[in-house]
Design a protein around this motif. Sequence first.
Motif, short mmCIF file in Angstrom:
data_model
loop_
_atom_site.label_atom_id
_atom_site.label_comp_id
_atom_site.label_asym_id
_atom_site.label_seq_id
_atom_site.Cartn_x
_atom_site.Cartn_y
_atom_site.Cartn_z
N ALA A 93 -10.92 -13.55 -0.60
CA ALA A 93 -11.59 -12.37 -0.06
C ALA A 93 -10.61 -11.39 0.57
CB ALA A 93 -12.64 -12.78 0.96
N LEU A 94 -9.52 -11.90 1.13
CA LEU A 94 -8.52 -11.06 1.77
C LEU A 94 -7.18 -11.34 1.10
CD1 LEU A 94 -8.56 -9.00 4.10
CD2 LEU A 94 -7.74 -10.82 5.62
N LEU A 95 -6.56 -10.28 0.57
CA LEU A 95 -5.34 -10.45 -0.21
C LEU A 95 -4.16 -9.76 0.47
CD1 LEU A 95 -6.80 -9.70 -3.76
CD2 LEU A 95 -6.33 -11.95 -2.76
N ALA B 252 2.60 -3.78 3.39
CA ALA B 252 2.41 -5.24 3.37
C ALA B 252 1.32 -5.69 4.35
CB ALA B 252 3.72 -5.96 3.66
N GLU B 253 0.22 -4.91 4.40
CA GLU B 253 -0.93 -5.29 5.22
C GLU B 253 -1.98 -5.97 4.34
OE1 GLU B 253 -2.43 -1.73 6.94
OE2 GLU B 253 -0.76 -1.51 8.36
N PRO B 254 -2.72 -6.93 4.88
CA PRO B 254 -3.82 -7.53 4.12
C PRO B 254 -4.88 -6.48 3.79
CG PRO B 254 -3.28 -8.85 6.06
CD PRO B 254 -2.57 -7.54 6.22
N VAL B 255 -5.49 -6.60 2.62
CA VAL B 255 -6.57 -5.71 2.23
C VAL B 255 -7.72 -6.54 1.66
CG1 VAL B 255 -4.99 -3.80 1.74
CG2 VAL B 255 -5.68 -5.33 -0.11
N ALA B 256 -8.90 -5.99 1.74
CA ALA B 256 -10.06 -6.67 1.19
C ALA B 256 -9.98 -6.68 -0.34
CB ALA B 256 -11.35 -5.99 1.64
N ALA B 257 -10.28 -7.83 -0.92
CA ALA B 257 -10.23 -7.95 -2.37
C ALA B 257 -11.18 -6.96 -3.03
CB ALA B 257 -10.57 -9.37 -2.79
N SER B 258 -12.32 -6.71 -2.40
CA SER B 258 -13.28 -5.77 -2.99
C SER B 258 -12.73 -4.36 -3.03
CB SER B 258 -14.59 -5.80 -2.17
OG SER B 258 -14.34 -5.48 -0.80
N ALA B 259 -12.02 -3.96 -1.96
CA ALA B 259 -11.42 -2.61 -1.94
C ALA B 259 -10.32 -2.50 -2.98
CB ALA B 259 -10.87 -2.32 -0.55
N LEU B 260 -9.55 -3.56 -3.17
CA LEU B 260 -8.49 -3.53 -4.16
C LEU B 260 -9.06 -3.49 -5.57
CD1 LEU B 260 -5.45 -3.54 -4.60
CD2 LEU B 260 -5.51 -6.04 -4.60
#
Length: 557
Positions: free
Chosen positions: A117-119, A82-90
Amino acid sequence: MTDSAAGPFSTVPGAPRSDDPALLAFLAADLAALDYTVDGVARLLGGEAHQALGRDQVVPAQLALQGCSEPLATVVRLWLLAEPVAASALADALPATGTEALAWLGLVEPVDGTSPALLRAAVDLRPYGWPAETPGGADTDLWVASDLGAHQRPGVLRHDHVLGIGQASLTLAQATIRKGVGRALDLGTGCGIQLFHLLHHAGSVVATDISVRALAFTRFNLVLNAAALGLAPDDLDPANRDARVSLRLGSLLEPVAGEAFDLVVSNPPFVITPRHRGEDAGDQFTYRDGGLPGDAIVETLVRGLPAVLAPGGIAQMLGNWEVVDGPDAGARAPWTARPAEWVADGVQAWFIQREQLSPGAYAETWLQDASQGRDRKAYADSYADYLLDFASRNVSGVGFGYILLRRPEEPRDRDAAGDMEPFGTSARFEEILHPLEQPVGPHLAAALDREAWLDARGSILGEHLVVAGDVTEERHQKPGAEHPGVILLRQGAGLRRTNLLSTELAGFVSASDGELAVGQLIGALAALLERPDAAFAEGLHSDVRNLVRDGFLLPAG
Protein backbone atom coordinates in the motif's frame (compact mmCIF):
# COMPACT_ATOMS: atom_id res chain seq x y z
CA MET A 1 16.34 -5.21 -28.28
CA THR A 2 14.27 -8.32 -27.83
CA ASP A 3 13.96 -10.75 -24.96
CA SER A 4 16.22 -13.23 -26.76
CA ALA A 5 18.87 -10.52 -27.10
CA ALA A 6 18.61 -9.31 -23.52
CA GLY A 7 22.30 -9.85 -22.83
CA PRO A 8 24.22 -10.62 -19.66
CA PHE A 9 23.42 -7.37 -17.83
CA SER A 10 19.63 -7.38 -18.10
CA THR A 11 18.89 -9.21 -14.83
CA VAL A 12 21.53 -8.40 -12.22
CA PRO A 13 20.57 -8.71 -8.52
CA GLY A 14 20.27 -5.33 -6.84
CA ALA A 15 19.86 -3.44 -10.12
CA PRO A 16 16.81 -2.59 -12.26
CA ARG A 17 16.05 -5.19 -14.91
CA SER A 18 15.91 -4.44 -18.62
CA ASP A 19 14.76 -7.70 -20.18
CA ASP A 20 11.30 -6.40 -21.10
CA PRO A 21 11.70 -3.58 -23.65
CA ALA A 22 7.95 -3.29 -24.20
CA LEU A 23 7.36 -2.63 -20.49
CA LEU A 24 10.08 0.00 -20.43
CA ALA A 25 8.49 1.64 -23.47
CA PHE A 26 5.25 1.94 -21.45
CA LEU A 27 7.21 3.50 -18.58
CA ALA A 28 8.88 5.99 -20.92
CA ALA A 29 5.49 6.97 -22.31
CA ASP A 30 4.10 7.45 -18.78
CA LEU A 31 7.03 9.62 -17.73
CA ALA A 32 6.80 11.73 -20.88
CA ALA A 33 3.06 12.22 -20.40
CA LEU A 34 3.75 13.53 -16.88
CA ASP A 35 6.35 15.97 -18.24
CA TYR A 36 8.87 14.33 -15.93
CA THR A 37 11.68 16.26 -17.58
CA VAL A 38 14.30 18.69 -16.32
CA ASP A 39 12.13 21.64 -17.37
CA GLY A 40 8.93 20.03 -16.11
CA VAL A 41 10.35 19.43 -12.63
CA ALA A 42 11.79 22.94 -12.55
CA ARG A 43 8.37 24.40 -13.34
CA LEU A 44 6.75 22.28 -10.62
CA LEU A 45 9.25 23.14 -7.88
CA GLY A 46 10.24 26.66 -8.85
CA GLY A 47 13.73 27.80 -9.73
CA GLU A 48 15.21 28.10 -6.23
CA ALA A 49 14.00 24.72 -5.00
CA HIS A 50 15.05 23.04 -8.23
CA GLN A 51 18.55 24.51 -8.00
CA ALA A 52 18.81 23.39 -4.37
CA LEU A 53 17.83 19.87 -5.40
CA GLY A 54 20.74 19.92 -7.82
CA ARG A 55 22.96 20.49 -4.77
CA ASP A 56 21.37 17.48 -3.01
CA GLN A 57 19.31 19.75 -0.73
CA VAL A 58 15.77 18.35 -0.54
CA VAL A 59 14.13 20.64 2.04
CA PRO A 60 13.19 23.48 -0.37
CA ALA A 61 11.57 20.93 -2.71
CA GLN A 62 9.67 19.34 0.18
CA LEU A 63 8.29 22.74 1.13
CA ALA A 64 7.42 23.56 -2.47
CA LEU A 65 5.36 20.34 -2.78
CA GLN A 66 3.38 20.76 0.42
CA GLY A 67 -0.30 20.27 -0.39
CA CYS A 68 0.44 19.48 -4.05
CA SER A 69 -1.44 16.41 -5.30
CA GLU A 70 -0.45 16.54 -8.98
CA PRO A 71 0.67 13.20 -10.44
CA LEU A 72 4.05 14.73 -11.29
CA ALA A 73 4.51 15.66 -7.62
CA THR A 74 3.99 12.00 -6.67
CA VAL A 75 6.80 10.88 -8.95
CA VAL A 76 9.11 13.68 -7.77
CA ARG A 77 8.49 12.74 -4.14
CA LEU A 78 9.16 9.09 -4.91
CA TRP A 79 12.36 9.19 -6.97
CA LEU A 80 13.94 12.58 -6.28
CA LEU A 81 13.07 13.15 -2.62
CA ALA A 82 12.93 9.40 -1.76
CA GLU A 83 9.71 9.87 0.24
CA PRO A 84 7.14 7.07 0.61
CA VAL A 85 4.07 7.46 -1.60
CA ALA A 86 0.72 5.74 -1.70
CA ALA A 87 0.60 2.92 -4.23
CA SER A 88 -2.76 4.19 -5.45
CA ALA A 89 -1.35 7.66 -6.19
CA LEU A 90 1.60 6.13 -8.03
CA ALA A 91 -0.72 3.90 -10.07
CA ASP A 92 -2.67 7.00 -11.10
CA ALA A 93 0.54 8.82 -12.06
CA LEU A 94 1.91 5.92 -14.17
CA PRO A 95 -1.21 4.14 -15.44
CA ALA A 96 0.32 2.29 -18.42
CA THR A 97 3.06 0.80 -16.25
CA GLY A 98 1.37 0.10 -12.92
CA THR A 99 2.90 -0.47 -9.50
CA GLU A 100 3.36 -4.23 -9.84
CA ALA A 101 5.48 -3.74 -12.93
CA LEU A 102 7.50 -1.00 -11.23
CA ALA A 103 8.28 -3.40 -8.39
CA TRP A 104 9.14 -6.21 -10.84
CA LEU A 105 11.54 -3.84 -12.63
CA GLY A 106 13.28 -3.08 -9.32
CA LEU A 107 12.29 0.58 -9.24
CA VAL A 108 10.08 0.58 -6.13
CA GLU A 109 9.64 -1.56 -3.02
CA PRO A 110 7.21 -1.76 -0.09
CA VAL A 111 8.14 0.55 2.76
CA ASP A 112 7.84 -2.11 5.45
CA GLY A 113 9.01 -4.92 3.20
CA THR A 114 5.60 -6.57 2.94
CA SER A 115 2.64 -4.21 2.47
CA PRO A 116 2.26 -2.89 -1.09
CA ALA A 117 0.00 0.00 0.00
CA LEU A 118 2.92 2.35 0.68
CA LEU A 119 5.89 2.30 -1.68
CA ARG A 120 9.34 3.81 -1.65
CA ALA A 121 12.04 4.21 -4.27
CA ALA A 122 14.48 1.35 -4.71
CA VAL A 123 16.64 3.50 -7.02
CA ASP A 124 17.01 7.12 -8.05
CA LEU A 125 15.26 7.72 -11.39
CA ARG A 126 15.59 11.30 -12.53
CA PRO A 127 15.21 13.34 -15.71
CA TYR A 128 18.33 14.38 -17.56
CA GLY A 129 18.78 16.26 -20.79
CA TRP A 130 20.76 18.75 -22.79
CA PRO A 131 20.07 21.32 -25.50
CA ALA A 132 20.80 20.55 -29.12
CA GLU A 133 24.56 20.02 -29.54
CA THR A 134 24.59 20.53 -33.29
CA PRO A 135 22.93 23.23 -35.44
CA GLY A 136 19.40 22.20 -36.29
CA GLY A 137 19.46 19.37 -33.75
CA ALA A 138 16.74 18.74 -31.20
CA ASP A 139 16.89 18.97 -27.42
CA THR A 140 17.35 15.62 -25.69
CA ASP A 141 15.22 14.49 -22.72
CA LEU A 142 16.15 11.25 -20.93
CA TRP A 143 15.63 9.46 -17.61
CA VAL A 144 18.60 8.07 -15.70
CA ALA A 145 18.51 5.40 -13.01
CA SER A 146 21.25 5.11 -10.39
CA ASP A 147 21.57 4.23 -6.73
CA LEU A 148 19.99 6.50 -4.17
CA GLY A 149 22.37 9.01 -2.61
CA ALA A 150 23.06 9.52 1.07
CA HIS A 151 20.88 12.65 1.06
CA GLN A 152 17.95 10.45 0.01
CA ARG A 153 18.62 7.29 2.04
CA PRO A 154 20.81 8.08 5.09
CA GLY A 155 23.78 5.86 5.84
CA VAL A 156 27.15 4.91 4.41
CA LEU A 157 26.87 4.06 0.72
CA ARG A 158 27.16 0.47 -0.45
CA HIS A 159 30.62 -0.24 -1.78
CA ASP A 160 29.37 -1.10 -5.27
CA HIS A 161 27.32 2.10 -5.31
CA VAL A 162 26.37 3.24 -8.83
CA LEU A 163 26.74 6.99 -8.93
CA GLY A 164 24.16 9.13 -10.65
CA ILE A 165 24.50 12.47 -12.40
CA GLY A 166 27.40 14.00 -10.48
CA GLN A 167 29.30 17.22 -11.04
CA ALA A 168 32.33 15.36 -12.39
CA SER A 169 30.27 13.57 -15.04
CA LEU A 170 28.68 16.87 -16.09
CA THR A 171 32.11 18.50 -16.24
CA LEU A 172 33.40 15.81 -18.58
CA ALA A 173 30.27 15.94 -20.74
CA GLN A 174 30.72 19.70 -21.16
CA ALA A 175 34.42 19.31 -22.01
CA THR A 176 34.03 16.55 -24.61
CA ILE A 177 34.64 17.53 -28.22
CA ARG A 178 31.41 16.76 -30.11
CA LYS A 179 32.62 16.04 -33.62
CA GLY A 180 31.25 13.12 -35.61
CA VAL A 181 33.38 9.99 -35.09
CA GLY A 182 33.20 6.36 -36.15
CA ARG A 183 34.02 4.41 -32.98
CA ALA A 184 33.98 5.77 -29.43
CA LEU A 185 34.82 4.29 -26.03
CA ASP A 186 33.27 5.22 -22.69
CA LEU A 187 35.74 3.79 -20.18
CA GLY A 188 34.17 3.41 -16.75
CA THR A 189 30.64 4.17 -17.88
CA GLY A 190 28.92 4.11 -14.47
CA CYS A 191 25.23 4.73 -15.14
CA GLY A 192 25.98 5.74 -18.75
CA ILE A 193 25.98 9.55 -18.86
CA GLN A 194 28.91 9.89 -21.27
CA LEU A 195 27.59 7.02 -23.39
CA PHE A 196 24.28 8.81 -23.93
CA HIS A 197 26.06 11.89 -25.29
CA LEU A 198 28.39 9.79 -27.46
CA LEU A 199 25.48 8.08 -29.18
CA HIS A 200 24.52 11.42 -30.72
CA HIS A 201 27.79 11.82 -32.64
CA ALA A 202 29.46 8.39 -32.79
CA GLY A 203 28.67 5.55 -35.15
CA SER A 204 29.18 2.94 -32.43
CA VAL A 205 30.18 3.02 -28.77
CA VAL A 206 31.83 0.52 -26.46
CA ALA A 207 31.08 1.11 -22.77
CA THR A 208 33.11 -0.65 -20.09
CA ASP A 209 33.02 -0.87 -16.32
CA ILE A 210 34.50 -3.02 -13.59
CA SER A 211 31.08 -3.17 -11.87
CA VAL A 212 28.42 -5.54 -13.16
CA ARG A 213 25.79 -3.46 -11.33
CA ALA A 214 26.93 -0.34 -13.16
CA LEU A 215 26.55 -2.08 -16.51
CA ALA A 216 23.09 -3.28 -15.46
CA PHE A 217 22.03 0.29 -14.67
CA THR A 218 23.53 1.46 -17.97
CA ARG A 219 21.63 -1.18 -19.92
CA PHE A 220 18.37 -0.29 -18.17
CA ASN A 221 18.91 3.39 -19.03
CA LEU A 222 19.66 2.55 -22.67
CA VAL A 223 16.51 0.47 -23.08
CA LEU A 224 14.34 3.01 -21.27
CA ASN A 225 15.64 5.81 -23.54
CA ALA A 226 15.96 3.78 -26.74
CA ALA A 227 13.73 6.08 -28.79
CA ALA A 228 15.45 9.30 -27.68
CA LEU A 229 18.90 7.79 -28.25
CA GLY A 230 18.02 6.48 -31.71
CA LEU A 231 18.67 2.83 -30.82
CA ALA A 232 17.22 0.14 -33.05
CA PRO A 233 15.78 -3.10 -31.62
CA ASP A 234 19.04 -5.03 -32.07
CA ASP A 235 21.50 -2.30 -31.08
CA LEU A 236 22.11 -3.90 -27.67
CA ASP A 237 22.20 -7.46 -28.94
CA PRO A 238 25.65 -8.86 -27.99
CA ALA A 239 25.39 -11.29 -30.92
CA ASN A 240 24.91 -8.45 -33.43
CA ARG A 241 28.32 -7.50 -34.84
CA ASP A 242 26.87 -4.24 -36.17
CA ALA A 243 25.24 -3.21 -32.86
CA ARG A 244 25.75 0.44 -32.02
CA VAL A 245 26.43 -0.30 -28.33
CA SER A 246 28.66 -2.91 -26.74
CA LEU A 247 28.67 -3.25 -22.93
CA ARG A 248 31.75 -4.97 -21.53
CA LEU A 249 32.81 -5.96 -18.03
CA GLY A 250 36.47 -5.49 -17.13
CA SER A 251 39.18 -3.30 -15.66
CA LEU A 252 40.74 -0.32 -17.43
CA LEU A 253 41.75 -1.16 -21.02
CA GLU A 254 41.52 -4.95 -20.71
CA PRO A 255 38.07 -5.23 -22.40
CA VAL A 256 39.28 -3.34 -25.50
CA ALA A 257 42.87 -4.52 -25.86
CA GLY A 258 43.94 -4.50 -29.51
CA GLU A 259 41.07 -2.26 -30.66
CA ALA A 260 41.19 1.33 -31.91
CA PHE A 261 38.85 4.25 -31.27
CA ASP A 262 38.44 7.74 -32.70
CA LEU A 263 37.31 9.15 -29.35
CA VAL A 264 37.73 7.88 -25.79
CA VAL A 265 36.08 9.56 -22.81
CA SER A 266 36.59 8.51 -19.23
CA ASN A 267 35.53 9.68 -15.80
CA PRO A 268 37.60 6.99 -14.08
CA PRO A 269 37.63 6.16 -10.36
CA PHE A 270 40.46 8.64 -9.92
CA VAL A 271 39.98 9.47 -6.23
CA ILE A 272 43.21 8.97 -4.29
CA THR A 273 42.12 6.77 -1.42
CA PRO A 274 44.34 5.14 1.22
CA ARG A 275 43.88 1.50 2.08
CA HIS A 276 42.43 1.73 5.56
CA ARG A 277 43.69 -0.47 8.35
CA GLY A 278 42.12 -3.92 8.10
CA GLU A 279 40.43 -3.09 4.77
CA ASP A 280 40.30 -5.42 1.79
CA ALA A 281 39.34 -4.70 -1.82
CA GLY A 282 35.66 -5.41 -1.13
CA ASP A 283 35.53 -2.44 1.26
CA GLN A 284 36.47 0.10 -1.42
CA PHE A 285 33.97 2.31 -3.23
CA THR A 286 34.18 1.06 -6.82
CA TYR A 287 32.66 4.21 -8.33
CA ARG A 288 35.56 6.36 -7.15
CA ASP A 289 38.43 4.15 -5.91
CA GLY A 290 40.63 2.67 -8.62
CA GLY A 291 42.19 0.15 -6.25
CA LEU A 292 45.70 1.42 -6.99
CA PRO A 293 47.91 3.50 -4.67
CA GLY A 294 48.06 7.26 -5.05
CA ASP A 295 47.35 8.58 -8.52
CA ALA A 296 48.45 5.35 -10.23
CA ILE A 297 45.13 4.74 -11.99
CA VAL A 298 45.34 8.10 -13.79
CA GLU A 299 48.99 7.43 -14.61
CA THR A 300 48.06 3.99 -15.99
CA LEU A 301 45.42 5.47 -18.27
CA VAL A 302 47.57 8.36 -19.53
CA ARG A 303 50.31 5.89 -20.40
CA GLY A 304 47.95 3.28 -21.87
CA LEU A 305 45.21 5.18 -23.70
CA PRO A 306 47.30 6.12 -26.78
CA ALA A 307 47.50 2.38 -27.57
CA VAL A 308 43.74 2.26 -28.27
CA LEU A 309 43.55 5.53 -30.24
CA ALA A 310 43.24 5.46 -34.00
CA PRO A 311 45.48 7.91 -35.93
CA GLY A 312 44.12 11.36 -35.12
CA GLY A 313 42.09 9.90 -32.25
CA ILE A 314 41.48 11.86 -29.04
CA ALA A 315 41.09 10.75 -25.42
CA GLN A 316 39.49 13.08 -22.87
CA MET A 317 39.32 12.33 -19.17
CA LEU A 318 39.22 13.83 -15.70
CA GLY A 319 41.85 13.02 -13.13
CA ASN A 320 43.75 13.71 -9.92
CA TRP A 321 47.51 13.96 -9.67
CA GLU A 322 49.71 14.20 -6.63
CA VAL A 323 52.05 17.13 -6.05
CA VAL A 324 55.09 15.46 -4.49
CA ASP A 325 57.73 17.55 -2.73
CA GLY A 326 61.42 16.82 -2.98
CA PRO A 327 63.43 15.23 -0.17
CA ASP A 328 64.93 18.57 0.92
CA ALA A 329 62.95 20.66 3.39
CA GLY A 330 61.05 23.40 1.62
CA ALA A 331 61.62 21.93 -1.85
CA ARG A 332 58.20 22.40 -3.42
CA ALA A 333 57.70 20.54 -6.68
CA PRO A 334 55.61 22.03 -9.51
CA TRP A 335 52.21 20.41 -10.02
CA THR A 336 53.31 19.40 -13.51
CA ALA A 337 56.11 17.12 -12.31
CA ARG A 338 54.20 13.84 -12.08
CA PRO A 339 51.88 14.27 -15.10
CA ALA A 340 54.89 15.18 -17.25
CA GLU A 341 56.42 11.78 -16.51
CA TRP A 342 53.39 9.93 -17.88
CA VAL A 343 53.26 11.23 -21.45
CA ALA A 344 54.93 9.02 -24.04
CA ASP A 345 56.98 10.45 -26.91
CA GLY A 346 54.92 11.18 -29.99
CA VAL A 347 51.69 11.69 -28.04
CA GLN A 348 50.04 15.08 -27.94
CA ALA A 349 48.96 15.93 -24.40
CA TRP A 350 47.21 18.84 -22.71
CA PHE A 351 46.67 19.04 -18.94
CA ILE A 352 44.51 21.80 -17.46
CA GLN A 353 44.59 21.99 -13.66
CA ARG A 354 41.29 23.37 -12.37
CA GLU A 355 41.85 22.99 -8.63
CA GLN A 356 44.48 22.00 -6.09
CA LEU A 357 43.69 20.88 -2.53
CA SER A 358 45.85 20.29 0.51
CA PRO A 359 45.95 16.70 1.86
CA GLY A 360 43.57 17.62 4.68
CA ALA A 361 41.06 19.39 2.44
CA TYR A 362 41.17 16.47 0.01
CA ALA A 363 40.47 13.97 2.81
CA GLU A 364 37.52 16.03 4.06
CA THR A 365 36.00 16.26 0.58
CA TRP A 366 35.92 12.52 -0.04
CA LEU A 367 35.02 11.46 3.48
CA GLN A 368 31.96 13.71 3.18
CA ASP A 369 31.20 12.31 -0.28
CA ALA A 370 30.84 8.78 1.14
CA SER A 371 28.88 10.00 4.20
CA GLN A 372 31.64 8.81 6.49
CA GLY A 373 31.29 11.70 8.91
CA ARG A 374 28.49 10.12 10.94
CA ASP A 375 30.63 7.79 13.08
CA ARG A 376 33.16 10.04 14.82
CA LYS A 377 35.76 7.35 15.48
CA ALA A 378 35.53 5.87 11.98
CA TYR A 379 35.79 9.37 10.53
CA ALA A 380 38.85 10.19 12.63
CA ASP A 381 40.54 6.89 11.70
CA SER A 382 39.83 7.41 8.00
CA TYR A 383 41.06 11.01 8.13
CA ALA A 384 44.29 9.85 9.77
CA ASP A 385 44.71 7.15 7.11
CA TYR A 386 44.52 9.80 4.40
CA LEU A 387 47.13 12.03 6.03
CA LEU A 388 49.49 9.14 6.79
CA ASP A 389 49.15 7.85 3.23
CA PHE A 390 49.94 11.24 1.71
CA ALA A 391 52.85 11.79 4.12
CA SER A 392 54.35 8.43 3.12
CA ARG A 393 54.84 9.79 -0.41
CA ASN A 394 55.71 13.39 0.58
CA VAL A 395 52.50 14.68 -1.01
CA SER A 396 51.80 18.36 -0.35
CA GLY A 397 48.76 18.74 -2.61
CA VAL A 398 46.40 17.04 -5.02
CA GLY A 399 45.48 18.58 -8.36
CA PHE A 400 42.31 18.00 -10.35
CA GLY A 401 41.56 18.83 -13.94
CA TYR A 402 41.13 17.94 -17.59
CA ILE A 403 43.43 15.65 -19.55
CA LEU A 404 43.39 15.57 -23.35
CA LEU A 405 45.53 13.10 -25.30
CA ARG A 406 45.80 12.86 -29.07
CA ARG A 407 47.54 10.41 -31.34
CA PRO A 408 48.88 12.39 -34.32
CA GLU A 409 47.75 11.47 -37.81
CA GLU A 410 51.34 10.52 -38.56
CA PRO A 411 54.52 10.65 -36.43
CA ARG A 412 56.43 13.92 -36.43
CA ASP A 413 59.98 14.75 -35.41
CA ARG A 414 60.59 17.34 -32.74
CA ASP A 415 61.53 20.77 -34.02
CA ALA A 416 64.74 22.15 -32.57
CA ALA A 417 63.18 25.61 -32.25
CA GLY A 418 60.92 25.43 -29.19
CA ASP A 419 58.60 28.14 -30.42
CA MET A 420 57.98 26.19 -33.60
CA GLU A 421 57.09 22.86 -31.97
CA PRO A 422 53.68 21.58 -32.98
CA PHE A 423 51.21 21.31 -30.12
CA GLY A 424 51.70 18.29 -27.94
CA THR A 425 55.01 16.88 -29.17
CA SER A 426 55.76 17.73 -25.56
CA ALA A 427 52.95 17.97 -23.03
CA ARG A 428 51.25 21.30 -22.52
CA PHE A 429 50.28 22.32 -18.99
CA GLU A 430 47.99 25.13 -17.90
CA GLU A 431 46.47 26.09 -14.58
CA ILE A 432 43.09 27.77 -15.07
CA LEU A 433 41.30 28.30 -11.75
CA HIS A 434 38.63 30.78 -12.86
CA PRO A 435 35.22 29.77 -14.32
CA LEU A 436 35.20 28.72 -17.98
CA GLU A 437 32.52 29.27 -20.57
CA GLN A 438 30.42 26.11 -20.73
CA PRO A 439 30.29 23.90 -22.61
CA VAL A 440 34.04 24.22 -23.07
CA GLY A 441 34.30 21.32 -25.54
CA PRO A 442 33.84 23.51 -28.66
CA HIS A 443 36.66 25.77 -27.47
CA LEU A 444 39.00 22.83 -26.90
CA ALA A 445 38.16 21.65 -30.43
CA ALA A 446 38.91 25.13 -31.80
CA ALA A 447 42.25 25.10 -29.99
CA LEU A 448 43.21 21.83 -31.68
CA ASP A 449 42.20 23.29 -35.04
CA ARG A 450 44.42 26.32 -34.45
CA GLU A 451 47.30 24.04 -33.49
CA ALA A 452 46.84 22.13 -36.73
CA TRP A 453 46.80 25.42 -38.66
CA LEU A 454 50.06 26.52 -37.01
CA ASP A 455 51.63 23.09 -37.44
CA ALA A 456 50.88 23.06 -41.16
CA ARG A 457 52.64 26.39 -41.68
CA GLY A 458 55.62 26.58 -39.35
CA SER A 459 56.38 30.22 -40.08
CA ILE A 460 53.34 32.53 -40.15
CA LEU A 461 55.22 35.59 -41.42
CA GLY A 462 53.09 35.67 -44.56
CA GLU A 463 49.75 35.24 -42.80
CA HIS A 464 47.20 37.95 -42.01
CA LEU A 465 45.67 38.02 -38.52
CA VAL A 466 42.79 39.73 -36.72
CA VAL A 467 41.91 40.09 -33.04
CA ALA A 468 39.25 37.61 -31.86
CA GLY A 469 35.86 39.18 -31.22
CA ASP A 470 35.77 38.36 -27.49
CA VAL A 471 39.18 39.87 -26.71
CA THR A 472 39.61 43.14 -24.77
CA GLU A 473 42.67 45.05 -23.64
CA GLU A 474 43.39 46.56 -20.23
CA ARG A 475 46.12 49.12 -19.52
CA HIS A 476 47.24 50.00 -16.01
CA GLN A 477 49.58 52.83 -15.07
CA LYS A 478 50.43 54.91 -12.06
CA PRO A 479 48.90 58.40 -11.92
CA GLY A 480 50.96 60.78 -13.98
CA ALA A 481 52.98 58.04 -15.68
CA GLU A 482 53.65 58.57 -19.37
CA HIS A 483 53.32 54.91 -20.32
CA PRO A 484 51.31 52.00 -18.88
CA GLY A 485 53.18 49.66 -16.57
CA VAL A 486 50.94 46.68 -17.31
CA ILE A 487 49.07 45.75 -20.49
CA LEU A 488 46.69 42.81 -20.31
CA LEU A 489 44.80 40.99 -23.03
CA ARG A 490 41.67 39.21 -21.82
CA GLN A 491 39.35 36.64 -23.41
CA GLY A 492 35.65 36.97 -22.68
CA ALA A 493 34.76 33.47 -23.93
CA GLY A 494 36.13 29.95 -23.96
CA LEU A 495 38.99 29.40 -21.52
CA ARG A 496 38.93 33.11 -20.62
CA ARG A 497 42.70 33.44 -20.41
CA THR A 498 44.58 36.61 -19.51
CA ASN A 499 47.88 37.39 -21.27
CA LEU A 500 50.49 39.89 -20.08
CA LEU A 501 51.80 41.79 -23.10
CA SER A 502 55.14 43.39 -23.79
CA THR A 503 55.14 46.83 -25.44
CA GLU A 504 55.97 45.37 -28.85
CA LEU A 505 53.36 42.61 -28.59
CA ALA A 506 50.71 45.13 -27.55
CA GLY A 507 51.61 47.17 -30.60
CA PHE A 508 51.32 44.13 -32.82
CA VAL A 509 47.85 43.27 -31.46
CA SER A 510 46.66 46.86 -31.88
CA ALA A 511 47.68 46.78 -35.56
CA SER A 512 46.22 43.32 -36.29
CA ASP A 513 43.29 44.24 -38.50
CA GLY A 514 44.05 41.79 -41.31
CA GLU A 515 45.52 44.38 -43.67
CA LEU A 516 49.25 43.70 -43.21
CA ALA A 517 50.99 40.33 -42.98
CA VAL A 518 52.66 39.20 -39.75
CA GLY A 519 56.13 39.74 -41.23
CA GLN A 520 55.24 43.26 -42.33
CA LEU A 521 53.98 44.20 -38.86
CA ILE A 522 57.05 42.74 -37.17
CA GLY A 523 59.28 44.70 -39.56
CA ALA A 524 57.39 47.93 -38.87
CA LEU A 525 57.66 47.46 -35.10
CA ALA A 526 61.36 46.63 -35.35
CA ALA A 527 61.93 49.92 -37.20
CA LEU A 528 59.74 51.93 -34.81
CA LEU A 529 61.44 50.54 -31.70
CA GLU A 530 64.89 50.59 -33.31
CA ARG A 531 65.35 46.85 -32.87
CA PRO A 532 66.80 45.54 -36.15
CA ASP A 533 68.34 42.45 -34.48
CA ALA A 534 67.12 38.98 -35.47
CA ALA A 535 66.40 38.06 -31.85
CA PHE A 536 63.68 40.72 -31.67
CA ALA A 537 61.89 39.47 -34.80
CA GLU A 538 62.19 35.82 -33.78
CA GLY A 539 60.90 36.49 -30.26
CA LEU A 540 57.93 38.52 -31.47
CA HIS A 541 57.10 35.88 -34.08
CA SER A 542 57.07 33.25 -31.32
CA ASP A 543 54.84 35.42 -29.09
CA VAL A 544 52.40 36.00 -31.95
CA ARG A 545 52.21 32.26 -32.61
CA ASN A 546 51.33 31.76 -28.94
CA LEU A 547 48.52 34.32 -29.20
CA VAL A 548 47.14 32.44 -32.20
CA ARG A 549 47.47 29.12 -30.36
CA ASP A 550 45.47 30.51 -27.43
CA GLY A 551 42.81 32.17 -29.59
CA PHE A 552 43.60 35.85 -28.98
CA LEU A 553 44.53 36.30 -32.65
CA LEU A 554 42.87 34.45 -35.52
CA PRO A 555 43.59 34.02 -39.24
CA ALA A 556 41.87 36.76 -41.22
CA GLY A 557 38.97 35.64 -43.37
